[in-house]
Design a protein around this motif. Sequence first.
Motif, PDB file in Angstrom:
ATOM      1  N   VAL A  73       0.820  -1.215   0.000  1.00 25.08           N
ATOM      2  CA  VAL A  73       0.000   0.000   0.000  1.00 25.08           C
ATOM      3  C   VAL A  73       0.854   1.265   0.000  1.00 25.08           C
ATOM      4  CG1 VAL A  73      -1.712   1.319   1.294  1.00 25.08           C
ATOM      5  CG2 VAL A  73      -2.027  -1.139   0.950  1.00 25.08           C
ATOM      6  N   PRO A  74       1.750   1.465   0.979  1.00 20.81           N
ATOM      7  CA  PRO A  74       2.573   2.687   0.897  1.00 20.81           C
ATOM      8  C   PRO A  74       3.493   2.708  -0.312  1.00 20.81           C
ATOM      9  CG  PRO A  74       3.340   1.262   2.681  1.00 20.81           C
ATOM     10  CD  PRO A  74       2.021   0.711   2.230  1.00 20.81           C
ATOM     11  N   TYR A  75       3.946   1.540  -0.754  1.00 19.44           N
ATOM     12  CA  TYR A  75       4.831   1.491  -1.914  1.00 19.44           C
ATOM     13  C   TYR A  75       4.090   1.930  -3.173  1.00 19.44           C
ATOM     14  CZ  TYR A  75       8.785  -0.297  -4.668  1.00 19.44           C
ATOM     15  OH  TYR A  75       9.876  -0.407  -5.494  1.00 19.44           O
ATOM     16  N   GLY A  76       2.876   1.433  -3.352  1.00 21.33           N
ATOM     17  CA  GLY A  76       2.084   1.851  -4.503  1.00 21.33           C
ATOM     18  C   GLY A  76       1.675   3.311  -4.417  1.00 21.33           C
ATOM     19  N   ALA A  77       1.330   3.773  -3.204  1.00 24.13           N
ATOM     20  CA  ALA A  77       0.911   5.168  -3.029  1.00 24.13           C
ATOM     21  C   ALA A  77       2.033   6.139  -3.356  1.00 24.13           C
ATOM     22  CB  ALA A  77       0.423   5.395  -1.601  1.00 24.13           C
ATOM     23  N   ALA A  78       3.280   5.731  -3.101  1.00 23.67           N
ATOM     24  CA  ALA A  78       4.418   6.604  -3.396  1.00 23.67           C
ATOM     25  C   ALA A  78       4.533   6.905  -4.887  1.00 23.67           C
ATOM     26  CB  ALA A  78       5.714   5.959  -2.896  1.00 23.67           C
ATOM     27  N   VAL A  79       3.939   6.080  -5.733  1.00 26.41           N
ATOM     28  CA  VAL A  79       3.987   6.321  -7.171  1.00 26.41           C
ATOM     29  C   VAL A  79       3.218   7.583  -7.535  1.00 26.41           C
ATOM     30  CG1 VAL A  79       3.316   5.421  -9.437  1.00 26.41           C
ATOM     31  CG2 VAL A  79       4.282   3.875  -7.718  1.00 26.41           C
ATOM     32  N   PHE A  80       2.041   7.793  -6.894  1.00 24.18           N
ATOM     33  CA  PHE A  80       1.198   8.909  -7.338  1.00 24.18           C
ATOM     34  C   PHE A  80       1.126  10.093  -6.379  1.00 24.18           C
ATOM     35  CE2 PHE A  80      -1.773   5.727  -5.493  1.00 24.18           C
ATOM     36  CZ  PHE A  80      -2.372   6.476  -4.499  1.00 24.18           C
ATOM     37  N   LEU A  81       1.355   9.893  -5.091  1.00 21.21           N
ATOM     38  CA  LEU A  81       1.179  11.011  -4.153  1.00 21.21           C
ATOM     39  C   LEU A  81       2.169  12.140  -4.428  1.00 21.21           C
ATOM     40  CD1 LEU A  81       0.446   9.250  -0.742  1.00 21.21           C
ATOM     41  CD2 LEU A  81      -1.163  10.410  -2.267  1.00 21.21           C
ATOM     42  N   GLY A  82       3.446  11.803  -4.572  1.00 19.23           N
ATOM     43  CA  GLY A  82       4.445  12.839  -4.830  1.00 19.23           C
ATOM     44  C   GLY A  82       4.237  13.523  -6.158  1.00 19.23           C
ATOM     45  N   ALA A  83       3.939  12.739  -7.193  1.00 14.49           N
ATOM     46  CA  ALA A  83       3.729  13.317  -8.526  1.00 14.49           C
ATOM     47  C   ALA A  83       2.537  14.263  -8.537  1.00 14.49           C
ATOM     48  CB  ALA A  83       3.535  12.197  -9.542  1.00 14.49           C
ATOM     49  N   ILE A  84       1.427  13.867  -7.907  1.00 14.01           N
ATOM     50  CA  ILE A  84       0.239  14.721  -7.863  1.00 14.01           C
ATOM     51  C   ILE A  84       0.521  15.995  -7.071  1.00 14.01           C
ATOM     52  CG2 ILE A  84      -2.118  14.892  -6.961  1.00 14.01           C
ATOM     53  CD1 ILE A  84      -2.504  11.949  -7.678  1.00 14.01           C
ATOM     54  N   ALA A  85       1.228  15.858  -5.961  1.00 13.35           N
ATOM     55  CA  ALA A  85       1.547  17.032  -5.137  1.00 13.35           C
ATOM     56  C   ALA A  85       2.372  18.050  -5.923  1.00 13.35           C
ATOM     57  CB  ALA A  85       2.293  16.601  -3.871  1.00 13.35           C
ATOM     58  N   LEU A  86       3.332  17.579  -6.704  1.00 11.99           N
ATOM     59  CA  LEU A  86       4.169  18.491  -7.488  1.00 11.99           C
ATOM     60  C   LEU A  86       3.392  19.118  -8.641  1.00 11.99           C
ATOM     61  CD1 LEU A  86       7.478  16.415  -7.687  1.00 11.99           C
ATOM     62  CD2 LEU A  86       7.113  18.493  -6.358  1.00 11.99           C
ATOM     63  N   ARG A  87       2.606  18.315  -9.350  1.00 10.51           N
ATOM     64  CA  ARG A  87       1.941  18.812 -10.560  1.00 10.51           C
ATOM     65  C   ARG A  87       0.838  19.813 -10.261  1.00 10.51           C
ATOM     66  NH1 ARG A  87       0.606  21.176 -14.121  1.00 10.51           N
ATOM     67  NH2 ARG A  87       0.128  20.596 -16.281  1.00 10.51           N
ATOM     68  N   ARG A  88       0.247  19.778  -9.076  1.00 13.49           N
ATOM     69  CA  ARG A  88      -0.891  20.655  -8.783  1.00 13.49           C
ATOM     70  C   ARG A  88      -0.469  22.117  -8.606  1.00 13.49           C
ATOM     71  NH1 ARG A  88      -3.284  19.878  -2.778  1.00 13.49           N
ATOM     72  NH2 ARG A  88      -4.525  21.582  -3.590  1.00 13.49           N
ATOM     73  N   ASP A  89       0.825  22.396  -8.473  1.00 12.55           N
ATOM     74  CA  ASP A  89       1.309  23.767  -8.384  1.00 12.55           C
ATOM     75  C   ASP A  89       0.989  24.489  -9.696  1.00 12.55           C
ATOM     76  OD1 ASP A  89       2.763  26.133  -8.386  1.00 12.55           O
ATOM     77  OD2 ASP A  89       4.519  25.249  -7.419  1.00 12.55           O
ATOM     78  N   PRO A  90       0.167  25.545  -9.670  1.00 11.49           N
ATOM     79  CA  PRO A  90      -0.229  26.201 -10.925  1.00 11.49           C
ATOM     80  C   PRO A  90       0.907  26.936 -11.614  1.00 11.49           C
ATOM     81  CG  PRO A  90      -1.055  27.430  -9.037  1.00 11.49           C
ATOM     82  CD  PRO A  90      -0.483  26.163  -8.493  1.00 11.49           C
ATOM     83  N   GLU A  91       1.940  27.293 -10.880  1.00 12.53           N
ATOM     84  CA  GLU A  91       3.049  28.048 -11.465  1.00 12.53           C
ATOM     85  C   GLU A  91       4.146  27.140 -12.024  1.00 12.53           C
ATOM     86  OE1 GLU A  91       3.152  31.283 -11.900  1.00 12.53           O
ATOM     87  OE2 GLU A  91       1.172  31.541 -10.993  1.00 12.53           O
ATOM     88  N   ASP A  92       4.638  26.258 -11.194  1.00  6.83           N
ATOM     89  CA  ASP A  92       5.795  25.446 -11.584  1.00  6.83           C
ATOM     90  C   ASP A  92       5.536  23.950 -11.511  1.00  6.83           C
ATOM     91  OD1 ASP A  92       7.661  27.426 -12.263  1.00  6.83           O
ATOM     92  OD2 ASP A  92       8.078  27.841 -10.157  1.00  6.83           O
ATOM     93  N   GLY A  93       4.261  23.546 -11.496  1.00  2.56           N
ATOM     94  CA  GLY A  93       3.956  22.128 -11.417  1.00  2.56           C
ATOM     95  C   GLY A  93       4.473  21.342 -12.608  1.00  2.56           C
ATOM     96  N   LEU A  94       4.256  21.852 -13.811  1.00  2.00           N
ATOM     97  CA  LEU A  94       4.713  21.145 -15.009  1.00  2.00           C
ATOM     98  C   LEU A  94       6.236  21.108 -15.062  1.00  2.00           C
ATOM     99  CD1 LEU A  94       4.041  19.692 -17.620  1.00  2.00           C
ATOM    100  CD2 LEU A  94       3.905  21.928 -18.759  1.00  2.00           C
ATOM    101  N   LEU A  95       6.887  22.211 -14.719  1.00  2.00           N
ATOM    102  CA  LEU A  95       8.350  22.240 -14.706  1.00  2.00           C
ATOM    103  C   LEU A  95       8.900  21.234 -13.694  1.00  2.00           C
ATOM    104  CD1 LEU A  95      11.024  23.515 -15.628  1.00  2.00           C
ATOM    105  CD2 LEU A  95      10.720  25.247 -13.841  1.00  2.00           C
ATOM    106  N   ALA A  96       8.270  21.144 -12.537  1.00  2.00           N
ATOM    107  CA  ALA A  96       8.727  20.196 -11.519  1.00  2.00           C
ATOM    108  C   ALA A  96       8.620  18.762 -12.019  1.00  2.00           C
ATOM    109  CB  ALA A  96       7.918  20.373 -10.235  1.00  2.00           C
ATOM    110  N   ILE A  97       7.543  18.444 -12.739  1.00  2.00           N
ATOM    111  CA  ILE A  97       7.394  17.100 -13.276  1.00  2.00           C
ATOM    112  C   ILE A  97       8.423  16.836 -14.370  1.00  2.00           C
ATOM    113  CG2 ILE A  97       5.856  15.568 -14.556  1.00  2.00           C
ATOM    114  CD1 ILE A  97       5.184  15.865 -11.592  1.00  2.00           C
ATOM    115  N   PHE A  98       8.656  17.821 -15.229  1.00  2.00           N
ATOM    116  CA  PHE A  98       9.696  17.662 -16.251  1.00  2.00           C
ATOM    117  C   PHE A  98      11.067  17.454 -15.605  1.00  2.00           C
ATOM    118  CE2 PHE A  98       7.377  20.059 -19.915  1.00  2.00           C
ATOM    119  CZ  PHE A  98       6.624  18.925 -20.148  1.00  2.00           C
ATOM    120  N   TRP A  99      11.325  18.203 -14.537  1.00  2.00           N
ATOM    121  CA  TRP A  99      12.583  18.019 -13.800  1.00  2.00           C
ATOM    122  C   TRP A  99      12.683  16.594 -13.259  1.00  2.00           C
ATOM    123  CZ3 TRP A  99      13.008  16.497  -8.737  1.00  2.00           C
ATOM    124  CH2 TRP A  99      14.290  16.530  -8.189  1.00  2.00           C
ATOM    125  N   LEU A 100      11.601  16.118 -12.666  1.00  2.00           N
ATOM    126  CA  LEU A 100      11.587  14.760 -12.102  1.00  2.00           C
ATOM    127  C   LEU A 100      11.817  13.720 -13.187  1.00  2.00           C
ATOM    128  CD1 LEU A 100      11.046  12.918  -9.642  1.00  2.00           C
ATOM    129  CD2 LEU A 100       8.601  13.067 -10.196  1.00  2.00           C
TER     130      LEU A 100
END
Length: 283
Positions: free
Chosen positions: A120-147
């Motif tokens: 459960v925590p292993y699978g959740a780590a796949v999407f929780l961090g990515a969603i948290a970064l992408r929801r930033d309206p200013e730099d969310g896309l840049l953060a995902i590209f960086w990742l």
Amino acid sequence: MTEARAAARMSELQRRVLSAIVMIAAALFAAIVGGFVFAAFWIVAGVAVGVEWAWLAAREPRARRRAARAAGVTLGLAGALAALVTLLPLGPWPIAGVLIVGAALVSILGRPAALVGLSVPYGAAVFLGAIALRRDPEDGLLAIFWLFAVVWATDIAAFFVGRSLRGPKLAPSISPNKTWSGAIGGAIVGTVAGTVVAAAGGESVLLPVAAISFLAAILAEWGDLFESGMKRAFGAKDSSSLIPGHGGLMDRLDGFLVAATFAAAIGVARGGFEAAGQGLLRW
């Protein structure tokens, strides 16, 4: 026999490259579209990773099926709550509650397997961090590209540098094919890739970004080793046969989920849940 083996290796490499191109294109498309498309993409991936872990960890057939179902339902529900955070005043606690209760249930259903609840925590780590970064309206896309840049560059460089230079093994008892040369080459290239993406996105203070990129690259490599060790403990070569030439999603996202969690933790700590991308990249 040698020619046949060489042809088989080339065919395997071709399958790996083709599968990688498809996965990269899909991930980039979801990132650019953002919103629920992006969330759904990574939630599905996280559910698959959690189910693969539960399936490998639980040895008894009935317990395996029950644990895998429970892990999938738990991760799907937690992912749906994470995707709805922008619309409903939920906060992180309902998501944490679902994950804790779900992990406990999976542990009970999958017993006597000791590690099945970690699905459960292993699978959740796949999407929780990515969603948290992408929801930033200013730099969310840049953060995902960086990742993406850090994780993909690290993985690709480690593979090709390791095959080219070879040398001492990194952890022969866990993953016999990994070398120190590959690990060092991957970390260097991943650091450069992350720093270049941040600079292209307008970040001018690059030393902290380079340091974070380096740590993320190292953690991605550690995540790869950790997953290899778990597969060895479970007696499996691949987590599944879902992806031609690559095994399962657990095999492909082992480094990503660790790096994404690390990046999101820094971003949220500095920028809060609404500006995690800026917290990660703007110094």
